[in-house]
Motif scaffolding. Structure first.
Motif, PDB file in Angstrom:
ATOM      1  N   PRO A 170     -15.735 -29.677   3.162  1.00 44.34           N
ATOM      2  CA  PRO A 170     -17.188 -29.652   3.366  1.00 44.34           C
ATOM      3  C   PRO A 170     -17.562 -29.761   4.838  1.00 44.34           C
ATOM      4  N   ILE A 171     -18.409 -28.832   5.306  1.00 45.95           N
ATOM      5  CA  ILE A 171     -18.973 -28.874   6.653  1.00 45.95           C
ATOM      6  C   ILE A 171     -20.472 -28.649   6.501  1.00 45.95           C
ATOM      7  N   GLY A 172     -21.213 -29.721   6.324  1.00 45.66           N
ATOM      8  CA  GLY A 172     -22.617 -29.580   6.003  1.00 45.66           C
ATOM      9  C   GLY A 172     -22.773 -28.894   4.660  1.00 45.66           C
ATOM     10  N   LYS A 173     -23.543 -27.804   4.634  1.00 41.42           N
ATOM     11  CA  LYS A 173     -23.703 -27.023   3.417  1.00 41.42           C
ATOM     12  C   LYS A 173     -22.603 -25.973   3.256  1.00 41.42           C
ATOM     13  N   LEU A 174     -21.753 -25.817   4.268  1.00 36.79           N
ATOM     14  CA  LEU A 174     -20.667 -24.847   4.214  1.00 36.79           C
ATOM     15  C   LEU A 174     -19.439 -25.438   3.542  1.00 36.79           C
ATOM     16  N   SER A 175     -18.601 -24.559   2.997  1.00 33.69           N
ATOM     17  CA  SER A 175     -17.289 -24.923   2.496  1.00 33.69           C
ATOM     18  C   SER A 175     -16.253 -24.087   3.249  1.00 33.69           C
ATOM     19  N   MET A 176     -15.214 -24.738   3.796  1.00 35.71           N
ATOM     20  CA  MET A 176     -14.212 -24.047   4.608  1.00 35.71           C
ATOM     21  C   MET A 176     -12.841 -24.131   3.953  1.00 35.71           C
ATOM     22  N   THR A 177     -12.077 -23.043   4.067  1.00 38.02           N
ATOM     23  CA  THR A 177     -10.693 -22.994   3.608  1.00 38.02           C
ATOM     24  C   THR A 177      -9.817 -22.469   4.730  1.00 38.02           C
ATOM     25  N   ILE A 178      -8.686 -23.128   4.984  1.00 39.90           N
ATOM     26  CA  ILE A 178      -7.744 -22.679   5.999  1.00 39.90           C
ATOM     27  C   ILE A 178      -6.360 -22.544   5.375  1.00 39.90           C
ATOM     28  N   GLY A 179      -5.555 -21.636   5.918  1.00 42.34           N
ATOM     29  CA  GLY A 179      -4.198 -21.433   5.441  1.00 42.34           C
ATOM     30  C   GLY A 179      -3.309 -20.931   6.562  1.00 42.34           C
ATOM     31  N   ALA A 180      -2.013 -21.216   6.477  1.00 49.57           N
ATOM     32  CA  ALA A 180      -1.065 -20.768   7.495  1.00 49.57           C
ATOM     33  C   ALA A 180       0.341 -20.799   6.915  1.00 49.57           C
ATOM     34  N   GLY A 181       1.232 -19.970   7.501  1.00 53.37           N
ATOM     35  CA  GLY A 181       2.596 -19.977   7.022  1.00 53.37           C
ATOM     36  C   GLY A 181       3.426 -18.848   7.582  1.00 53.37           C
ATOM     37  N   TYR A 182       4.468 -18.492   6.829  1.00 48.58           N
ATOM     38  CA  TYR A 182       5.468 -17.503   7.235  1.00 48.58           C
ATOM     39  C   TYR A 182       5.147 -16.157   6.593  1.00 48.58           C
ATOM     40  N   GLN A 183       5.214 -15.083   7.369  1.00 51.76           N
ATOM     41  CA  GLN A 183       4.961 -13.733   6.866  1.00 51.76           C
ATOM     42  C   GLN A 183       6.244 -12.919   6.917  1.00 51.76           C
ATOM     43  N   GLN A 184       6.670 -12.416   5.755  1.00 53.26           N
ATOM     44  CA  GLN A 184       7.907 -11.644   5.626  1.00 53.26           C
ATOM     45  C   GLN A 184       7.579 -10.177   5.428  1.00 53.26           C
ATOM     46  N   GLU A 185       8.158  -9.315   6.261  1.00 55.30           N
ATOM     47  CA  GLU A 185       7.892  -7.877   6.216  1.00 55.30           C
ATOM     48  C   GLU A 185       9.118  -7.121   5.706  1.00 55.30           C
ATOM     49  N   SER A 186       8.879  -6.136   4.825  1.00 53.82           N
ATOM     50  CA  SER A 186       9.960  -5.258   4.384  1.00 53.82           C
ATOM     51  C   SER A 186       9.889  -3.892   5.058  1.00 53.82           C
ATOM     52  N   GLU A 187       8.790  -3.631   5.795  1.00 49.76           N
ATOM     53  CA  GLU A 187       8.644  -2.384   6.541  1.00 49.76           C
ATOM     54  C   GLU A 187       9.590  -2.403   7.748  1.00 49.76           C
ATOM     55  N   PRO A 188      10.467  -1.362   7.904  1.00 46.90           N
ATOM     56  CA  PRO A 188      11.437  -1.368   9.005  1.00 46.90           C
ATOM     57  C   PRO A 188      10.794  -1.463  10.389  1.00 46.90           C
ATOM     58  N   SER A 189       9.586  -0.954  10.567  1.00 45.64           N
ATOM     59  CA  SER A 189       8.952  -0.952  11.890  1.00 45.64           C
ATOM     60  C   SER A 189       8.315  -2.291  12.247  1.00 45.64           C
ATOM     61  N   LEU A 190       8.286  -3.255  11.297  1.00 48.18           N
ATOM     62  CA  LEU A 190       7.688  -4.559  11.546  1.00 48.18           C
ATOM     63  C   LEU A 190       8.709  -5.664  11.334  1.00 48.18           C
ATOM     64  N   SER A 191       8.569  -6.742  12.078  1.00 46.93           N
ATOM     65  CA  SER A 191       9.442  -7.897  11.918  1.00 46.93           C
ATOM     66  C   SER A 191       8.656  -9.057  11.315  1.00 46.93           C
ATOM     67  N   SER A 203       0.844  -1.194   0.000  1.00 47.89           N
ATOM     68  CA  SER A 203       0.000   0.000   0.000  1.00 47.89           C
ATOM     69  C   SER A 203       0.876   1.239   0.000  1.00 47.89           C
ATOM     70  N   GLU A 204       0.239   2.391  -0.095  1.00 48.31           N
ATOM     71  CA  GLU A 204       0.919   3.669  -0.188  1.00 48.31           C
ATOM     72  C   GLU A 204       1.861   3.903   0.993  1.00 48.31           C
ATOM     73  N   ASP A 205       3.084   4.322   0.688  1.00 45.03           N
ATOM     74  CA  ASP A 205       4.061   4.761   1.681  1.00 45.03           C
ATOM     75  C   ASP A 205       4.354   3.687   2.729  1.00 45.03           C
ATOM     76  N   SER A 206       4.498   2.427   2.299  1.00 48.21           N
ATOM     77  CA  SER A 206       4.856   1.356   3.228  1.00 48.21           C
ATOM     78  C   SER A 206       5.581   0.254   2.483  1.00 48.21           C
ATOM     79  N   GLY A 207       6.364  -0.531   3.224  1.00 51.03           N
ATOM     80  CA  GLY A 207       7.012  -1.681   2.625  1.00 51.03           C
ATOM     81  C   GLY A 207       6.009  -2.795   2.363  1.00 51.03           C
ATOM     82  N   ASP A 208       6.349  -3.681   1.440  1.00 50.81           N
ATOM     83  CA  ASP A 208       5.427  -4.754   1.096  1.00 50.81           C
ATOM     84  C   ASP A 208       5.498  -5.902   2.104  1.00 50.81           C
ATOM     85  N   THR A 209       4.493  -6.758   2.052  1.00 54.61           N
ATOM     86  CA  THR A 209       4.422  -7.975   2.858  1.00 54.61           C
ATOM     87  C   THR A 209       4.293  -9.162   1.922  1.00 54.61           C
ATOM     88  N   LYS A 210       5.049 -10.225   2.206  1.00 55.94           N
ATOM     89  CA  LYS A 210       4.965 -11.464   1.443  1.00 55.94           C
ATOM     90  C   LYS A 210       4.628 -12.602   2.395  1.00 55.94           C
TER      91      LYS A 210
END
Length: 252
Positions: A215-236, A198-205
């Motif tokens: 499938p959960i009854g009539k619902l459909s569920m999606t889950i995801g997890a992993g590593y988040q890499q920050e290029s913004e100096p104020s975030l790790s 976004s504007e005036d910030s480092g990207d995130t990957k």
């Protein structure tokens, strides 16, 4: 400078892809040679949440819900579509915090082929950021133009690929997401990659894994997890997790 909330990217822009993927899956499974088994899905409602935590105990997250509707009543066929989304999120740093609310309304066209679909949409996007301390380039509200695309393979028991992304002129927000893996007759699984900026910030990957169309009854569920890499100096760097649900509504 505090980076604006990132949760909008994950669920505000995913608003395009989740319902189309689910709608195609729900409506496109036809018993070969028996058209009576085809049950068209005209609308999909979806909702979900996002949470990330980095090495300095800074957290970010968001929740939201939306819909996608086929104007001809069938998301499994080519035609015009309309989608909308509302959500909220936050970024909580050690010395600063951003709270955000966002929404979008878009329309476009879905091209459905036997083994995949492609869609393009354009619309309007609203973002309101409340930053503390305030005064940054992304503090306040903006309304901008929104452009979205989506692609997904739909053949079962085969290689699976999905990609979706968006560009918004509101705070110059950009998003791209790719999934690759395998699609069984019941669910999908594999690896995922996400880029957001976004504007005036480092990207995130994000680099992670996913399991979708659970499938959960009539619902459909999606889950995801992993590593988040920050290029913004104020975030790790840190870890993330996502969960989403969708449910179809036949119109005819």
């Amino acid at each position: 400078m505090q980076k604006m909330t990132r949760s909008w990217f994950r669920f505000g822009l995913v608003a395009l892809a989740v319902p189309l993927a689910s709608g195609t899956a729900f409506s496109g499974d036809i018993v070969q040679g028996d058209q009576s088994e085809y049950n068209p899905v005209g609308t999909v409602i979806y909702w979900g949440g996002d949470l990330a935590n980095n090495q300095n105990d800074q957290t970010s997250g968001g929740i939201g819900a939306g819909f996608t509707t086929a104007l001809d009543g069938d998301l499994g066929q080519s035609g015009w579509i309309v989608s909308g989304y509302l959500g909220g999120g936050w970024v909580d740093g050690n010395t600063s915090r951003t709270d955000a609310a966002y929404g979008s309304l878009a329309a476009g066209y879905l091209w459905a082929a036997p083994d995949y679909y492609v869609s393009l949409q354009a619309g309007v996007h609203f973002v309101n950021n409340n930053e503390s301390p305030g005064g940054g380039p992304t503090d306040g509200s903006e309304i901008g133009a929104l452009f979205q695309y989506s692609f997904e393979t739909t053949r079962s028991n085969a290689f699976y690929a999905q990609s979706y992304g968006s560009l918004s002129t509101a705070f110059e927000q950009r998003y791209a997401h790719v999934k690759t893996g395998y699609k069984t007759s019941t669910f999908t699984y594999g690896a995922e990659f996400t880029y957001l900026d976004s504007e005036d910030s480092g990207d995130t990957k994000r680099y992670g894994a996913f399991v979708g169309n659970i499938p959960i009854g009539k619902l459909s569920m999606t889950i995801g997890a992993g590593y988040q890499q920050e290029s913004e100096p104020s975030l790790s760097d840190g870890v993330y997790g996502t969960v989403g649900f969708s449910v179809p509504f036949p119109i005819r």
